[in-house]
Every structure is written in structure tokens, then in C-alpha cells.
Design a protein around this motif. Structure first.
Motif, PDB file in Angstrom:
ATOM      1  N   ARG A 340      21.382  51.084  81.134  1.00  0.00           N
ATOM      2  CA  ARG A 340      22.219  50.799  82.160  1.00  0.00           C
ATOM      3  C   ARG A 340      22.058  49.445  82.697  1.00  0.00           C
ATOM      4  NH1 ARG A 340      23.366  56.025  85.744  1.00  0.00           N
ATOM      5  NH2 ARG A 340      23.686  57.595  84.294  1.00  0.00           N
ATOM      6  N   ASN A 351      31.466  54.627  89.861  1.00  0.00           N
ATOM      7  CA  ASN A 351      32.685  53.897  89.604  1.00  0.00           C
ATOM      8  C   ASN A 351      32.878  54.574  88.242  1.00  0.00           C
ATOM      9  OD1 ASN A 351      35.015  52.537  89.022  1.00  0.00           O
ATOM     10  ND2 ASN A 351      34.364  50.933  90.362  1.00  0.00           N
ATOM     11  N   GLU A 352      34.056  55.077  88.106  1.00  0.00           N
ATOM     12  CA  GLU A 352      34.473  55.476  86.529  1.00  0.00           C
ATOM     13  C   GLU A 352      35.780  54.892  85.980  1.00  0.00           C
ATOM     14  OE1 GLU A 352      33.079  57.992  84.332  1.00  0.00           O
ATOM     15  OE2 GLU A 352      31.443  57.833  86.104  1.00  0.00           O
ATOM     16  N   LYS A 356      34.679  48.954  83.620  1.00  0.00           N
ATOM     17  CA  LYS A 356      33.525  48.524  84.566  1.00  0.00           C
ATOM     18  C   LYS A 356      32.458  49.708  84.259  1.00  0.00           C
ATOM     19  CE  LYS A 356      31.313  46.051  87.093  1.00  0.00           C
ATOM     20  NZ  LYS A 356      31.212  44.595  86.396  1.00  0.00           N
ATOM     21  N   SER A 357      32.872  50.875  83.924  1.00  0.00           N
ATOM     22  CA  SER A 357      31.723  51.907  83.654  1.00  0.00           C
ATOM     23  C   SER A 357      31.006  51.675  82.320  1.00  0.00           C
ATOM     24  CB  SER A 357      32.551  53.326  83.708  1.00  0.00           C
ATOM     25  OG  SER A 357      31.686  54.358  83.367  1.00  0.00           O
ATOM     26  N   ARG A 361      27.526  51.202  83.964  1.00  0.00           N
ATOM     27  CA  ARG A 361      26.822  52.412  83.924  1.00  0.00           C
ATOM     28  C   ARG A 361      26.542  53.043  82.628  1.00  0.00           C
ATOM     29  NH1 ARG A 361      26.284  56.402  87.470  1.00  0.00           N
ATOM     30  NH2 ARG A 361      26.478  58.556  86.885  1.00  0.00           N
ATOM     31  N   TRP A 362      27.288  52.758  81.454  1.00  0.00           N
ATOM     32  CA  TRP A 362      27.021  53.029  80.144  1.00  0.00           C
ATOM     33  C   TRP A 362      26.929  52.008  79.266  1.00  0.00           C
ATOM     34  CZ3 TRP A 362      26.368  58.149  80.317  1.00  0.00           C
ATOM     35  CH2 TRP A 362      27.036  58.925  81.363  1.00  0.00           C
ATOM     36  N   PRO A 504      25.439  50.266  90.003  1.00  0.00           N
ATOM     37  CA  PRO A 504      25.653  51.364  89.095  1.00  0.00           C
ATOM     38  C   PRO A 504      24.679  51.860  88.261  1.00  0.00           C
ATOM     39  CG  PRO A 504      26.444  49.114  88.491  1.00  0.00           C
ATOM     40  CD  PRO A 504      25.777  49.068  89.459  1.00  0.00           C
TER      41      PRO A 504
END
Length: 538
Positions: A340, A351-352, A356-357, A361-362, A504
Motif C-alpha cells: 500500500r 475509503n472504498e 482512490k482505493s 489502499r490496494w 490509507p
């Protein structure tokens, strides 16, 4: 366009978020001149469809009631439907015909509105990401939704719903490449943002479906549905009991089997449910990350993935603030990891939002452990990454003792609460919790490790999910030492390092239970390093 028009100044301090109806802010002649010059690109004609669809989706429930009432001939239903759909339709039409965007003087300028016009300018230097989203309908019409992110917050600075793919590529090149946008009519190099030319890109990573399936098996994505199902059960327990006679089903199973067989059936059912959740996790990974590809194009990193909804996100390498490597227990068994990242002002943890995710985040949802070092050096070329070579520093040798005492206190409190609630054996709950809490305390203290070299600061923690995070001296915004009265008694301190990232990655460099003298020594060393890098990098 004449050279005089091209040199027209646009002052972001004047026109940033200006309501043009306010004569005190900008004179009418100046406003008209600015508006005529920023009219560069416009939304795709299919924007009307997607704008209306987006608005209707947010009002789906009241809209359904209104449409049902209107279809049955209800006068109030017709009125409600009119109040819902007519403003939505007007807003979408006005936005389509009035919205214009342009890159001018190294600023992205967006204007919209007819009666109340608005001009927003975003300096190109502040733009962190340009994210694209393409669902099935987008792909049918050859368009994409574009979201421009800056470091100012968690919401997109500008959302262009929707643009044609050649215009998307021209906009992205204008912002991140030369800063000189290609006119929307010039399609000499235009192409899909999901397929940039081979000469302009370098493929850093692709993820086969087999690894996505392994990541889904290792994740708890499907298990998260358990809480939702439990909530639904308690919300509609009476209705479910009427639909399914659970008592009768249990009696039938118990009558047809022995006591041992009954518990065996229950155990098999639990295992099947857990396997179902793992299967759902695999499906989620395949839908979200199918066709994943990470490429380097100049100084930008681009991600593209998705089966039904395709997402493309751009992350400038130099704006990465924080990198975190995740390895849960199952991933460690499979020798896999995930990565990440955080950029300044990115979305907050949890935040999904699709683009942006994916971009934070991923960032890399799964990759073989053996490829982590190589990929990190591609992301940050000056980073020499080998976790085995770091001089890992543990926390204070008294940390496990202190945390064990805290575990004992918590166990006693649990026992007292259990005794009050259930006599005389309620205290057994605390007794059963004691060895578990002590084990977790000792393992947690031993999992905390800190390291520093000439380029970065690294922190590792976690028992079941091991997180290793790194930030760089030029990205550090603040350094802090905290000492509670208990810390001073144990001669300990907490060292915290913050960047401009928004979290994130869900792993702060916040190292507690360090020896006090070591924490203060590292604080001074990091301050000197960060100050030196600031003088070099500005």
C-alpha cells in the motif's frame, strides 16, 4: 487562437472558486474575458446520460416510490416525481452545456454554470493523481469518468463525468508530461488510457488470476459479510423464523442423528460457511483486480485493473509519501505480500472509492515475496531495500514485562465483570482470558522493530498481520516524542513520525515502549536528516 490570447494571465488567487455573480470579486469585463479563454475542452455528449444516472441512483428509493405512485395515477406521486426528476434533468443539461476545462499557464481551469458561473483553477504542481473509472456502460460508449486529486483533502478537486478516451489521454499528458496540453481535436497520439504506447511505458508488474485467487483465499474480505448477515438476522429475525422453522429443522437433525452426529453436522456446516466466505473473497479479488497491470510512464506510475468496472489511476512517483508492506499469516505461508502507498492528501483509511482505493489502499494487492525488493526499487530507484540487511532495533527489554502486567490487570477486570454478571463461576472468563492476553502482549512487544539508514525510516509490527512501513527523510513533516508518567517510570518513550499522507495504509510510524535514551537519540538524528533533506529538496 492568437498569441495575445494564449498569453492571457489567469490569476488563481482571483478566480479560484469565484462566484462570478459577485461583482466585488471580479469585474464583469475581466470575468467574460477569462471565461472566453478557458473554454478548451468539454464533456462528452454521453455525459447527460451518466449525470442523470448518477443523480437518480442517489435518489433511488424516493424516486421508485414517486414513479410507482405516478404510474398508478396518483396526483401527489406525479408532483413528487416532477420535483425529483425535473431539477435533476435541468442540472445535468446545464452542466453539460456550460462546463469547460483547459490547462493554461500550468493550471487546470474548470468553468461551469450559466446564471451563476464558477471558475476553479488547480495548479498543475498540486495535482497528485488523475484517476479513471470505466464501468461496463462507459466501455460501451468509449468514455471514462475522470477525477483529479490534489493534496488538499479526501475529495476530488475536480470530477469530469464523462470524457472521451482521447481527451482523457490528452488531459493526463498535459498535466503530468510536458505541461503543454494537446488540443482535443489532435488525436495523432491519442489512445485508450488503458493501453499507452509500448515506447512510453515500462511494465513493472502484472498479476495472474492464480495469485488473485490465492490473495482472496488469504483475505478476510468474504468474512466481512458475516457481520452483515448477523445484522440482517437480528433485524428480521421474526420474518426469518416464519419463513424457516429453525426449531423444527434442529429437532429433525437431532432425531435423525446421535449426539455426536448432531455436533458433527454443526461443525461441517460451520466449515462450509467459512469456505463460502473464502470463495466470496476470491470472487471479490477477481472482479476488482482482474487484468492488473502496474506500469511506469516517465515519472508516473499507472495502475489499471478491473473486470466489470475498469479503473485506471496515475500516481507520480515523487509524490509518494509512505510505503507499507502487508503480510498476513496465510500470505506468509504462501510467500506472498501486498503493498500500500500514501500520497499527500490522499483518501483516508477505509475509503472504498474505486479509483482512490486502488491507487493507495490496494496499490499492489498481491505479489510473490521474492519480488518485493525489486518492485520497491522500481517505485523508489534510490531505495536499497532488503529487510534482512536492516539493523533492526527492538523496543525496551522491559516492554514485555510492562505489557504483561497490563494484560493481567485487564484479565482481573474481565473476571470481576464476569463474576458480577454470572455467579459463582463468572470469574472463569477472566482466568481463561489471562493466558491469551499474556501471549498476545509478549508477542506484540517482540514484533515491534525499528530501523533507520541514510535514506529512510522503517517500522515493523504485527503478530498475525505483519506490517512493514517506510517513509523518507524529505517526506517527513513532523517528529514527536511523548512520555507519559508510566513511560518515565519505566524509562521509556514513544517516537512518532508524520508525513503529509492521510492514512490509507493504516500503519503509522508510532513506536511506543522504546528506551528513553534511544528514542531521544533517534529523534535528534532524524531531525538532522530531515532538515538536511529539506534544504536539498526544498
Amino acid at each position: 487562437m492568437s498569441s495575445d490570447q494564449q498569453d492571457l494571465p489567469v490569476d488563481s488567487a482571483v478566480v479560484d472558486d469565484v462566484e462570478i455573480g459577485d461583482a466585488a470579486a471580479v469585474g464583469p469585463a475581466e470575468v467574460n474575458q477569462v471565461v472566453s479563454e478557458v473554454a478548451f475542452g468539454r464533456l462528452h455528449p454521453m455525459s447527460l446520460l451518466f449525470e442523470i444516472t448518477s443523480h437518480v441512483r442517489t435518489l433511488l428509493f424516493p424516486a421508485a416510490i414517486a414513479v410507482f405512485s405516478a404510474a398508478s395515477g396518483s396526483g401527489p406521486g406525479l408532483i413528487i416525481a416532477g420535483f425529483i426528476f425535473v431539477p435533476t434533468l435541468l442540472h445535468s443539461i446545464i452542466r453539460y452545456f456550460s462546463l469547460r476545462y483547459r490547462i493554461y499557464n500550468r493550471e487546470l481551469v474548470v468553468t461551469e454554470g450559466i446564471f451563476f458561473r464558477r471558475i476553479r483553477t488547480v495548479p498543475v504542481g498540486r495535482i497528485q493523481n488523475i484517476d479513471l473509472i470505466q464501468n461496463v456502460l462507459h466501455r460501451i460508449f468509449g468514455v471514462a469518468e475522470v477525477r483529479v486529486e490534489t493534496a488538499s483533502g479526501t475529495e476530488p478537486e475536480a470530477t469530469l463525468r464523462v470524457l472521451g478516451l482521447p481527451e482523457v489521454e490528452a488531459l493526463r499528458e498535459g498535466i503530468f508530461a510536458s505541461g503543454k496540453p494537446r488540443l482535443s481535436g489532435d488525436q495523432s497520439d491519442a489512445g485508450s488510457p488503458y493501453a499507452p504506447s509500448a515506447a512510453a511505458r515500462k511494465i513493472l508488474l502484472t498479476i495472474p488470476n492464480q495469485q488473485l485467487i490465492q490473495a482472496g483465499l488469504a483475505s478476510n474480505r468474504g468474512t466481512l459479510l458475516l457481520g452483515v448477515l448477523v445484522g440482517i438476522f437480528f433485524q428480521f429475525d421474526k420474518q426469518l423464523e416464519n419463513l424457516f422453522d429453525f426449531d423444527s429443522m434442529a429437532r429433525t437433525v437431532s432425531e435423525q442423528t446421535s449426539t455426536t452426529g448432531f455436533y458433527l453436522v454443526i461443525a461441517v456446516a460451520v466449515v462450509l460457511i467459512l469456505l463460502l466466505f473464502r470463495l466470496l473473497g476470491m470472487v471479490w479479488y477477481l472482479l476488482r483486480f482482474h487484468g492488473y497491470q502496474l506500469t511506469a510512464s516517465g515519472d508516473d506510475l499507472r495502475i489499471q485493473c478491473g473486470l466489470l468496472t475498469k479503473v485506471s489511476a496515475t500516481v507520480p512517483r515523487q509524490r509518494i509519501q509512505f510505503i507499507s508492506i502487508y503480510r498476513n499469516l496465510i500470505m506468509r505461508w504462501m510467500k506472498l505480500a501486498s503493498i500500500r502507498i500514501e500520497t499527500a492528501g490522499g483518501a483516508a483509511a477505509g475509503n472504498e472509492d474505486a479509483a482512490k482505493s486502488v491507487s493507495s489502499r490496494w496499490f499492489v494487492p498481491v505479489l510473490p515475496e521474492a519480488m518485493v525488493s525489486e518492485l520497491l526499487q522500481q517505485i523508489r530507484p534510490d531505495l536499497k531495500w532488503n529487510e534482512n540487511d536492516f539493523d533492526w532495533q527492538p523496543v525496551s527489554r522491559w516492554a514485555s514485562t510492562r505489557m504483561t502486567r497490563q494484560a493481567v490487570i485487564v484479565s482481573v477486570l474481565i473476571g470481576i465483570a464476569g463474576l458480577v454478571a454470572t455467579r459463582p463461576w463468572g470469574w472463569a472468563i477472566g482466568a481463561a482470558a489471562l493466558p491469551v492476553l499474556v501471549f498476545l502482549a509478549i508477542r506484540t512487544s517482540r514484533s515491534k522493530r525499528y530501523a533507520r539508514n541514510d535514506e529512510c525510516v522503517v517500522y515493523r509490527s504485527g503478530i498475525f498481520t505483519r506490517k512493514t512501513s517506510v517513509t523518507f527523510f524529505e517526506k517527513i513533516q513532523s517528529i514527536r516524542i511523548d512520555e507519559t508518567p508510566f513511560d518515565r517510570r519505566w524509562k521509556m518513550a514513544t517516537l512518532s513520525i508524520d508525513t503529509a499522507a492521510a492514512g490509507p495504509a493504516d500503519h503509522r510510524i508510532h513506536i511506543d515502549y522504546l528506551t528513553g535514551d534511544f528514542a531521544r537519540s533517534e529523534f535528534n538524528a532524524i531531525v538532522r536528516k530531515a532538515s538536511g533533506h529539506r534544504s536539498v529538496f526544498g
